[in-house]
Design a protein around this motif. Sequence first.
Motif, PDB file in Angstrom:
ATOM      1  N   GLY A  55       0.814  -1.212   0.000  1.00 31.72           N
ATOM      2  CA  GLY A  55       0.000   0.000   0.000  1.00 31.72           C
ATOM      3  C   GLY A  55       0.841   1.252   0.000  1.00 31.72           C
ATOM      4  O   GLY A  55       0.532   2.226  -0.700  1.00 31.72           O
ATOM      5  N   SER A  56       1.913   1.254   0.764  1.00 30.56           N
ATOM      6  CA  SER A  56       2.760   2.451   0.813  1.00 30.56           C
ATOM      7  C   SER A  56       3.450   2.696  -0.524  1.00 30.56           C
ATOM      8  O   SER A  56       3.575   3.840  -0.965  1.00 30.56           O
ATOM      9  CB  SER A  56       3.788   2.331   1.937  1.00 30.56           C
ATOM     10  N   VAL A  57       3.873   1.642  -1.203  1.00 33.65           N
ATOM     11  CA  VAL A  57       4.532   1.806  -2.503  1.00 33.65           C
ATOM     12  C   VAL A  57       3.554   2.350  -3.535  1.00 33.65           C
ATOM     13  O   VAL A  57       3.864   3.306  -4.268  1.00 33.65           O
ATOM     14  CB  VAL A  57       5.147   0.467  -2.975  1.00 33.65           C
ATOM     15  N   VAL A  58       2.370   1.780  -3.594  1.00 32.90           N
ATOM     16  CA  VAL A  58       1.394   2.190  -4.604  1.00 32.90           C
ATOM     17  C   VAL A  58       0.936   3.623  -4.377  1.00 32.90           C
ATOM     18  O   VAL A  58       0.956   4.457  -5.293  1.00 32.90           O
ATOM     19  CB  VAL A  58       0.192   1.212  -4.615  1.00 32.90           C
ATOM     20  N   VAL A  59       0.524   3.945  -3.159  1.00 30.30           N
ATOM     21  CA  VAL A  59      -0.030   5.272  -2.899  1.00 30.30           C
ATOM     22  C   VAL A  59       1.049   6.349  -2.997  1.00 30.30           C
ATOM     23  O   VAL A  59       0.818   7.424  -3.561  1.00 30.30           O
ATOM     24  CB  VAL A  59      -0.749   5.304  -1.529  1.00 30.30           C
ATOM     25  N   SER A  60       2.249   6.077  -2.474  1.00 25.52           N
ATOM     26  CA  SER A  60       3.301   7.092  -2.566  1.00 25.52           C
ATOM     27  C   SER A  60       3.736   7.310  -4.011  1.00 25.52           C
ATOM     28  O   SER A  60       4.041   8.435  -4.405  1.00 25.52           O
ATOM     29  CB  SER A  60       4.502   6.712  -1.703  1.00 25.52           C
ATOM     30  N   SER A  61       3.745   6.271  -4.820  1.00 25.83           N
ATOM     31  CA  SER A  61       4.091   6.430  -6.234  1.00 25.83           C
ATOM     32  C   SER A  61       3.057   7.277  -6.962  1.00 25.83           C
ATOM     33  O   SER A  61       3.409   8.175  -7.739  1.00 25.83           O
ATOM     34  CB  SER A  61       4.198   5.068  -6.911  1.00 25.83           C
ATOM     35  N   LEU A  62       1.790   7.000  -6.715  1.00 23.01           N
ATOM     36  CA  LEU A  62       0.736   7.765  -7.373  1.00 23.01           C
ATOM     37  C   LEU A  62       0.749   9.234  -6.955  1.00 23.01           C
ATOM     38  O   LEU A  62       0.660  10.135  -7.796  1.00 23.01           O
ATOM     39  CB  LEU A  62      -0.629   7.144  -7.078  1.00 23.01           C
TER      40      LEU A  62
END
Length: 99
Positions: A55-62
């Motif tokens: 979740g942290s990777v996906v949301v921070s990337s977006l």
Amino acid sequence: MVAPTLADARRFRTRPRQSFGGEFGTATAPDAALGLRPDRMTRQTGMRKTLSVAGSVVVSSLLGWAGSRYGIMTGFMLATIGTGLGMYCGRRLADRLGA
């Protein structure tokens, strides 16, 4: 006989030593020297951590990608906020799925 876990042994393994400031304090001995085994990670804990990282990777990337349109610092700040939001959402998802 089973070796005690780290959580059990941390309470009992303090010894006096002289700190850098010259005062006497307590220090813990290295875990390997005491022959302690680390606490086991349960399947539930592993899935919770995995979803938190994902979740942290996906949301921070977006959010970083969206913020980079307005400047590098805006992208960085939004990516930092996105890391926390993604970890929160990942933990909530793990709780909801029963993992």
